[in-house]
Scaffold this motif. Structure first.
Motif, PDB file in Angstrom:
ATOM      1  N   ASN A  73       0.844  -1.187   0.000  1.00 38.69           N
ATOM      2  CA  ASN A  73       0.000   0.000   0.000  1.00 38.69           C
ATOM      3  C   ASN A  73       0.884   1.243   0.000  1.00 38.69           C
ATOM      4  N   SER A  75      -0.782   4.579  -0.318  1.00 38.98           N
ATOM      5  CA  SER A  75      -1.787   5.628  -0.425  1.00 38.98           C
ATOM      6  C   SER A  75      -1.192   6.989  -0.051  1.00 38.98           C
ATOM      7  N   MET A 109      -3.669   1.882  -3.425  1.00 35.78           N
ATOM      8  CA  MET A 109      -3.297   3.294  -3.422  1.00 35.78           C
ATOM      9  C   MET A 109      -4.542   4.140  -3.635  1.00 35.78           C
ATOM     10  N   MET A 110      -4.344   5.434  -3.810  1.00 32.80           N
ATOM     11  CA  MET A 110      -5.434   6.333  -4.173  1.00 32.80           C
ATOM     12  C   MET A 110      -5.053   7.077  -5.436  1.00 32.80           C
ATOM     13  N   GLU A 167      -8.439   3.145  -3.944  1.00 33.08           N
ATOM     14  CA  GLU A 167      -9.463   3.305  -2.922  1.00 33.08           C
ATOM     15  C   GLU A 167     -10.306   4.528  -3.258  1.00 33.08           C
ATOM     16  N   GLN A 172     -10.131  13.009  -3.170  1.00 30.82           N
ATOM     17  CA  GLN A 172      -9.370  12.390  -4.242  1.00 30.82           C
ATOM     18  C   GLN A 172     -10.133  12.603  -5.541  1.00 30.82           C
TER      19      GLN A 172
END
Length: 326
Positions: A73, A75, A109-110, A167, A172
């Motif tokens: 991850n 993010s 991740m984002m 995500e 975002q």
């Protein structure tokens, strides 16, 4: 379905303590955060990138506890204007490279969020008015977001990583089904969803309907719950910037599984995932400020054991035992 955890959920524990606790909880998989918005409590990205020995020892330690690694991850916001975005990108690219070196097939991740033209900070556009909103959003997507993600997809594919799991999160560019599919259409199927129902719940969406809409675009699932607080929401609505530690005042709170939605809802959620073709990890993310991490993890694991669908082996066994048609 396998029950796992993003290890930030027990971020107060050392690496060895976390592994022991994970085994005692009966988890099967672990997701490790490598930096950006996480302090990366259980992995040192630079050390792991630079040392084959460190990577071997890391994998061995996880395996010695009967666990596997489900994902890495990273993010963060690699599209943040200026130096902060550049540093976030460095961690993002490093995490994707490390996943390749470890033989892990997906990174959580984002999407990131740019500013508008000349902005020093990200700008989350969630309304079409005043008129400049749509112009800012067009600039963000066409000049920043899509070019960045086309390059990141190519970089990932060159390293053998073909699942970047975004995500759907507030603040975002990609925060709901529509925006995820919009980016996926623009840059290809390497981009899919890390579907975490806690975020659409506070945005007043229905995660079960969203799962059906996303279908095969779901690459990973975070198991996290949200409780929408009826009285504050009735007064102020769901948009609430009050800090999480003021949970008695907020319109909604992240909460331990089962304390926002009961087992019936989680059964329906797992059924929708199965119907959409997802039969993989449910990675618990504990962010409940009202309950200790270890207590929250125990309760969450118990709920998922009661609702997760594990039919693959029984179905195979039934098929093998069925009378054969002449």
């Amino acid at each position: 379905m396998k029950i796992g955890m993003i290890t930030d959920s027990l971020g107060h524990l050392s690496f060895s303590e976390m592994l022991r606790a994970s085994a005692e909880l009966g988890l099967e998989t672990l997701e490790f955060a490598c930096g950006n918005w996480s302090s990366a409590p259980h992995i040192n990205l630079n050390t792991m990138l630079g040392s084959e020995t460190a990577r071997r020892e890391f994998i061995a330690a996880v395996g010695d506890h009967g666990l596997s690694i489900s994902a890495l991850n990273c993010s963060g916001n690699p599209l943040y204007p200026g130096a902060k975005g550049e540093e976030n990108h460095r961690v993002t690219a490093g995490t994707i490279k490390l996943a390749s070196l470890l033989g892990i097939d997906r990174v959580v991740m984002m999407s990131g969020l740019p500013g508008g033209p000349g902005d020093a900070n990200p700008n989350w556009i969630i309304t079409d008015w005043p008129p400049e909103c749509l112009e800012i959003q067009k600039y963000q997507w066409e000049e920043k977001l899509i070019p960045y993600w086309r390059d990141l997809v190519a970089y990932s594919n060159n390293l053998g990583i073909r699942k970047l799991c975004l995500e759907l999160h507030g603040h975002q560019a990609v925060y709901n089904v529509h925006t995820l599919l919009k980016l996926r259409d623009a840059v290809g199927e390497t981009v899919g969803a890390n579907y975490d129902p806690s975020h659409p719940l506070w945005m007043n969406a229905d995660p079960i309907a969203a799962v059906r809409a996303l279908g095969s675009a779901i690459y990973y699932v975070h198991a996290k719950d949200t409780r929408v607080e009826p009285v504050p929401t009735a007064i102020d609505g769901n948009l609430d910037p009050r800090p999480g530690d003021r949970y008695g005042e907020r319109s909604w709170n992240y909460i331990t599984l089962g304390y926002g939605h009961g087992e019936t809802w989680w059964r329906q959620f797992c059924t929708a995932l199965k119907q959409a073709g997802y039969d993989d990890v449910l990675s618990i993310e504990h962010e409940d400020m009202m309950m200790s991490p270890i207590e929250g993890m125990r309760k969450s694991v118990q709920l998922l054991r009661n609702v997760a669908i594990n039919l693959s082996e029984p179905i195979k066994q039934m098929a093998a035992a069925a009378p054969q048609t002449p």
